[in-house]
Design a protein around this motif. Structure first.
Motif, mmCIF file in Angstrom:
data_model
loop_
_atom_site.group_PDB
_atom_site.id
_atom_site.type_symbol
_atom_site.label_atom_id
_atom_site.label_comp_id
_atom_site.label_asym_id
_atom_site.label_seq_id
_atom_site.Cartn_x
_atom_site.Cartn_y
_atom_site.Cartn_z
ATOM 1 N N LEU A 169 -2.558 0.044 -8.572
ATOM 2 C CA LEU A 169 -4.024 0.051 -8.558
ATOM 3 C C LEU A 169 -4.483 1.236 -7.726
ATOM 4 O O LEU A 169 -4.196 1.323 -6.535
ATOM 5 C CB LEU A 169 -4.565 -1.247 -7.942
ATOM 6 N N LYS A 170 -5.162 2.170 -8.380
ATOM 7 C CA LYS A 170 -5.732 3.301 -7.642
ATOM 8 C C LYS A 170 -7.167 2.964 -7.303
ATOM 9 O O LYS A 170 -7.991 2.756 -8.202
ATOM 10 C CB LYS A 170 -5.652 4.559 -8.499
ATOM 11 N N LEU A 171 -7.444 2.858 -6.018
ATOM 12 C CA LEU A 171 -8.818 2.616 -5.566
ATOM 13 C C LEU A 171 -9.432 3.954 -5.219
ATOM 14 O O LEU A 171 -8.927 4.663 -4.330
ATOM 15 C CB LEU A 171 -8.811 1.700 -4.348
ATOM 16 N N LEU A 215 0.845 -1.189 0.000
ATOM 17 C CA LEU A 215 0.000 0.000 0.000
ATOM 18 C C LEU A 215 0.880 1.238 0.000
ATOM 19 O O LEU A 215 1.836 1.330 0.772
ATOM 20 C CB LEU A 215 -0.887 -0.016 1.255
ATOM 21 N N MET A 216 0.584 2.186 -0.879
ATOM 22 C CA MET A 216 1.354 3.436 -0.872
ATOM 23 C C MET A 216 0.941 4.271 0.324
ATOM 24 O O MET A 216 -0.241 4.337 0.657
ATOM 25 C CB MET A 216 1.069 4.234 -2.144
ATOM 26 N N THR A 217 1.915 4.942 0.935
ATOM 27 C CA THR A 217 1.570 5.712 2.140
ATOM 28 C C THR A 217 1.582 7.215 1.857
ATOM 29 O O THR A 217 1.460 8.019 2.766
ATOM 30 C CB THR A 217 2.556 5.393 3.281
ATOM 31 N N GLU A 226 0.466 10.987 0.825
ATOM 32 C CA GLU A 226 -0.750 11.770 1.057
ATOM 33 C C GLU A 226 -1.540 11.779 -0.233
ATOM 34 O O GLU A 226 -1.096 12.295 -1.243
ATOM 35 C CB GLU A 226 -0.369 13.216 1.411
ATOM 36 N N GLN A 227 -2.706 11.168 -0.227
ATOM 37 C CA GLN A 227 -3.470 11.028 -1.460
ATOM 38 C C GLN A 227 -4.930 11.348 -1.231
ATOM 39 O O GLN A 227 -5.418 11.254 -0.116
ATOM 40 C CB GLN A 227 -3.416 9.569 -1.927
ATOM 41 N N SER A 228 -5.627 11.642 -2.344
ATOM 42 C CA SER A 228 -7.088 11.812 -2.259
ATOM 43 C C SER A 228 -7.763 10.454 -2.336
ATOM 44 O O SER A 228 -8.946 10.316 -2.046
ATOM 45 C CB SER A 228 -7.596 12.661 -3.407
ATOM 46 N N ASN A 229 -7.023 9.430 -2.817
ATOM 47 C CA ASN A 229 -7.547 8.067 -2.938
ATOM 48 C C ASN A 229 -6.531 7.138 -2.279
ATOM 49 O O ASN A 229 -5.705 7.598 -1.508
ATOM 50 C CB ASN A 229 -7.754 7.743 -4.422
ATOM 51 N N SER A 230 -6.574 5.842 -2.599
ATOM 52 C CA SER A 230 -5.572 4.916 -2.042
ATOM 53 C C SER A 230 -5.006 4.080 -3.178
ATOM 54 O O SER A 230 -5.767 3.647 -4.052
ATOM 55 C CB SER A 230 -6.213 3.986 -1.011
ATOM 56 N N ILE A 233 -0.433 11.851 -14.962
ATOM 57 C CA ILE A 233 -1.304 10.923 -14.228
ATOM 58 C C ILE A 233 -2.479 11.687 -13.616
ATOM 59 O O ILE A 233 -2.506 12.914 -13.653
ATOM 60 C CB ILE A 233 -0.546 10.181 -13.097
ATOM 61 N N ASP A 234 -3.411 10.925 -13.041
ATOM 62 C CA ASP A 234 -4.508 11.473 -12.231
ATOM 63 C C ASP A 234 -5.436 12.396 -13.029
ATOM 64 O O ASP A 234 -5.446 13.611 -12.837
ATOM 65 C CB ASP A 234 -3.930 12.202 -10.998
ATOM 66 N N PHE A 235 -6.224 11.775 -13.897
ATOM 67 C CA PHE A 235 -7.151 12.526 -14.744
ATOM 68 C C PHE A 235 -8.532 12.682 -14.108
ATOM 69 O O PHE A 235 -9.516 12.940 -14.792
ATOM 70 C CB PHE A 235 -7.269 11.842 -16.121
ATOM 71 N N GLN A 247 -2.850 0.477 -13.541
ATOM 72 C CA GLN A 247 -2.032 1.008 -14.639
ATOM 73 C C GLN A 247 -0.584 0.554 -14.460
ATOM 74 O O GLN A 247 -0.160 0.268 -13.326
ATOM 75 C CB GLN A 247 -2.073 2.544 -14.633
ATOM 76 N N PRO A 248 0.190 0.515 -15.540
ATOM 77 C CA PRO A 248 1.614 0.192 -15.384
ATOM 78 C C PRO A 248 2.273 1.191 -14.439
ATOM 79 O O PRO A 248 1.965 2.381 -14.478
ATOM 80 C CB PRO A 248 2.168 0.340 -16.808
ATOM 81 N N PHE A 249 3.134 0.680 -13.580
ATOM 82 C CA PHE A 249 3.841 1.514 -12.607
ATOM 83 C C PHE A 249 5.121 2.026 -13.258
ATOM 84 O O PHE A 249 5.895 1.238 -13.810
ATOM 85 C CB PHE A 249 4.178 0.659 -11.378
ATOM 86 N N VAL A 250 5.322 3.336 -13.243
ATOM 87 C CA VAL A 250 6.555 3.902 -13.808
ATOM 88 C C VAL A 250 7.653 3.747 -12.749
ATOM 89 O O VAL A 250 7.679 4.482 -11.755
ATOM 90 C CB VAL A 250 6.369 5.391 -14.195
ATOM 91 N N GLN A 251 8.514 2.761 -12.971
ATOM 92 C CA GLN A 251 9.517 2.434 -11.943
ATOM 93 C C GLN A 251 10.549 3.535 -11.789
ATOM 94 O O GLN A 251 11.011 4.098 -12.781
ATOM 95 C CB GLN A 251 10.244 1.151 -12.320
HETATM 96 N N1 LIG Z 1 1.645 4.978 -13.100
HETATM 97 C C1 LIG Z 1 2.322 5.358 -12.009
HETATM 98 N N2 LIG Z 1 3.622 5.015 -11.842
HETATM 99 C C2 LIG Z 1 4.320 5.378 -10.730
HETATM 100 N N3 LIG Z 1 3.769 6.077 -9.720
HETATM 101 C C3 LIG Z 1 2.478 6.452 -9.833
HETATM 102 C C4 LIG Z 1 1.694 6.117 -10.975
HETATM 103 N N4 LIG Z 1 0.447 6.614 -10.809
HETATM 104 C C5 LIG Z 1 0.457 7.235 -9.608
HETATM 105 N N5 LIG Z 1 1.681 7.138 -9.026
HETATM 106 C C6 LIG Z 1 2.060 7.669 -7.706
HETATM 107 O O1 LIG Z 1 0.916 7.644 -6.886
HETATM 108 C C7 LIG Z 1 0.615 8.959 -6.390
HETATM 109 C C8 LIG Z 1 -0.886 9.132 -6.293
HETATM 110 O O2 LIG Z 1 -1.483 8.973 -7.571
HETATM 111 P P1 LIG Z 1 -2.696 9.877 -8.015
HETATM 112 O O3 LIG Z 1 -3.272 9.339 -9.264
HETATM 113 O O4 LIG Z 1 -2.274 11.326 -8.048
HETATM 114 O O5 LIG Z 1 -3.709 9.630 -6.816
HETATM 115 P P2 LIG Z 1 -4.646 10.618 -5.992
HETATM 116 O O6 LIG Z 1 -5.741 11.054 -6.936
HETATM 117 O O7 LIG Z 1 -5.140 9.752 -4.901
HETATM 118 O O8 LIG Z 1 -3.822 11.787 -5.494
HETATM 119 C C9 LIG Z 1 1.294 9.896 -7.374
HETATM 120 O O9 LIG Z 1 1.630 11.120 -6.783
HETATM 121 C C10 LIG Z 1 2.523 9.104 -7.791
HETATM 122 O O10 LIG Z 1 3.552 9.282 -6.837
#
Ligand SMILES: Nc1ncnc2c1ncn2[C@@H]1O[C@H](COP(=O)(O)OP(=O)(O)O)[C@@H](O)[C@H]1O
Ligand SMILES: O=P(O)(O)O[C@H]1O[C@H](CO)[C@@H](O[C@H]2O[C@H](CO)[C@@H](O)[C@H](O)[C@H]2O)[C@H](O)[C@H]1O
Length: 475
Positions: free
Chosen positions: A182-184, A164-166, A168-172, A357-359, A232-236
């Motif tokens: 996976l953005k939930l 789980l990413m820790t 600060e997010q609007s989602n998880s 990201i984050d559309f 979505q694919p994770f940008v490593q």
């Molecule tokens: N495809 C991706 N590859 C790598 N990191 C990502 C990717 N998508 C999101 N992240 C990471 O996850 C964080 C939160 O994603 P985001 O879509 O902005 O979520 P939220 O709407 O909850 O803020 C981003 O700031 C970024 O660090």
């Protein structure tokens, strides 16, 4: 077919009893979550929208997928009309006791109902439930109201380890083996969600600037579909634009090269969106509505933040100038855009490739509004504001409301110019050729930021206030 799918069909969750078990605990726990949108007002109760049990029979731990409507007192802006309350997505794990590694995930110990005496917790911390979600996506499971879909052209391995990413997010978000993320979504609204819609459209259009959705999770409820999550694919090894800009500022380095690349990336995304989704022309009537909206939001922000009031008349001139142009017969093209673009929404891979990201757009706005075509200047203005933010946010930048100033003179202007140059190179149109539109959108964003910071991060208020002073004074 996944285990989860098999089980759910045979074991419907006893809804009223379940809610009685969880209600008192969730009233405490939910408002403390970073992603809870109704901060500042107590939760007075819940309505269960959907409850689906996800673990197979015989499992020692339980897993509940819940969609819950949280009831809260209305804000003055909402008036007296009854409101249904926001709907949230929760994954609740149920165990006899929690192992120490899951202690931060604790929700509590229900006193009554079917969960009495058990321990309930935020299941996303737990690798097993997180793995189960991936499996459901891979196998395109159907579980009660839940529907898991995927793009079969992308391989999704089953052995990816979740974390789980820790942030600060609007989602998880859960990262699987540094391969997928996976953005939930937390606040669930029925209808087409741009966070899935736009990346899918961009993928179809062959635009590689946005990680292409590999799978997604939906809920079919009351004849409407809601998006619950996107894989979505994770940008490593990526850094986001905000971290990078701050790093360069701290070293005294300029960021113009990256800003130019970001301008190109933004333009490529805009061009692909215009190619694949409808565009419209905004004439006088539409611009009047748009300008009225900007002026109305300025008035509301000035009501809420007294520091803004002296500058309101100066800021209003930016909107009036746009209305004047429209009255003279100017027209503008509107198209689908990102809707909430700033440096934190841009990822740079270790090879220097930028992705957006984050559309989701501004989550507080209704979906229909977020999905409306708008001038690209709105996104561009968001990025221009972000360079200004970065320059005012490096450690040591003066933080007092009277004289916040960037540490490196010229840094912001160089970034802004480079970004517009990059944009023009890829789009064929330089945003600076329409300064009235750009100023109106920058002004609108700065006003939004004043309200955002006053509500969420009062220490940051001097940053947009410095921009407000500049924008209110400019002709
Ligand atoms: N495809 C991706 N590859 C790598 N990191 C990502 C990717 N998508 C999101 N992240 C990471 O996850 C964080 C939160 O994603 P985001 O879509 O902005 O979520 P939220 O709407 O909850 O803020 C981003 O700031 C970024 O660090
Ligand atoms: O990322 P979100 O979609 O949650 O956007 C909200 O929060 C942002 C802050 O995290 C806020 O952005 C503002 O601060 C950023 C630096 O932290 C800066 O880069 C942006 O330019 C500035 O607007 C955003 O406005 C808000 O909607």
């Amino acid at each position: 077919m996944s285990e989860a799918a098999t089980h759910s069909a045979t074991a419907p969750v006893a809804r009223p009893e379940l809610l009685a078990s969880l209600d008192p605990l969730l009233r405490e726990w939910l408002p403390r979550q970073r992603w809870f949108a109704g901060k500042g007002r107590p939760v007075t109760g819940f309505t269960l929208v959907s409850a689906v049990e996800l673990l197979p029979p015989g499992a020692k731990a339980g897993l509940l997928h819940l969609l819950l409507r949280a009831h809260q007192p209305l804000t003055p802006a909402q008036g007296a009309a009854p409101q249904p309350g926001d709907c949230y997505q929760l994954l609740v794990g149920v165990r006899e006791a929690l192992p120490p590694r899951l202690a931060p995930a604790l929700i509590g110990h229900p006193d009554e109902g079917p969960l009495a005496g058990r321990t309930v917790y935020e299941a996303l911390y737990d690798p097993r439930p997180a793995g189960l979600l991936l499996e459901a996506l891979r196998s395109r499971a159907r579980v009660g109201e839940l529907r898991f879909e995927r793009d079969m052209r992308q391989e999704i391995r089953g052995d990816l380890v979740p974390r789980l990413m820790t942030a600060e997010q609007s989602n998880s978000s859960i990262v699987y083996g540094d391969t997928f993320i996976l953005k939930l979504l937390r606040r669930i609204v029925p209808g087409t969600n741009p966070d899935l819609e736009l990346p899918l459209a961009l993928s179809r259009a062959g635009c590689a600037r946005v990680p292409a959705p590999a799978a997604w999770m939906l809920a079919d409820l009351g004849g409407q579909t809601s998006v619950l999550g996107v894989l979505q694919p994770f940008v490593q090894g990526a850094s986001d634009g905000w971290e990078l800009a701050l790093r360069e500022l701290a070293k005294g380095e300029d960021f113009a090269g990256e800003a130019r690349a970001l301008g190109r990336a933004t333009a490529e995304v805009h061009t692909a969106l215009a190619r694949t989704l409808p565009t419209v022309t905004l004439g006088r009537a539409q611009m009047e509505l748009l300008v009225d909206g900007m002026a109305g939001r300025l008035e509301a922000a000035a009501q809420a933040v007294p520091a803004l009031r002296p500058y309101a008349p100066g800021l209003l001139t930016a909107f009036e100038a746009l209305a004047d142009l429209a009255a003279e017969g100017h027209t503008w093209t509107a198209q689908r855009i990102h809707g909430d673009l700033h440096l934190g929404q841009c990822l740079r891979s270790p090879t220097g490739q930028w992705s957006l990201i984050d559309f989701e757009g501004e989550p507080s706005k209704p979906l229909a509004e977020r999905r409306m075509p708008q001038p690209v200047a709105r996104d561009i203005a968001g990025m221009l504001r972000s360079f200004d933010y970065a320059a005012h946010s490096v450690p040591g930048a003066p933080g007092d409301a009277d004289a916040p100033a960037p540490l490196i003179p010229g840094w912001v202007d160089a970034c802004r110019a480079a970004y517009c140059t990059g944009y023009a190179e890829a789009a064929g149109v330089d945003p600076r050729t329409d300064p009235v539109l750009l100023r109106a959108y920058e002004t609108e964003k700065a006003v939004y930021e004043v309200l955002y910071e006053a509500r969420h991060r009062p220490d940051w208020l001097p940053v947009p206030m410095a921009a407000v002073r500049r924008l209110a004074a400019s002709p």
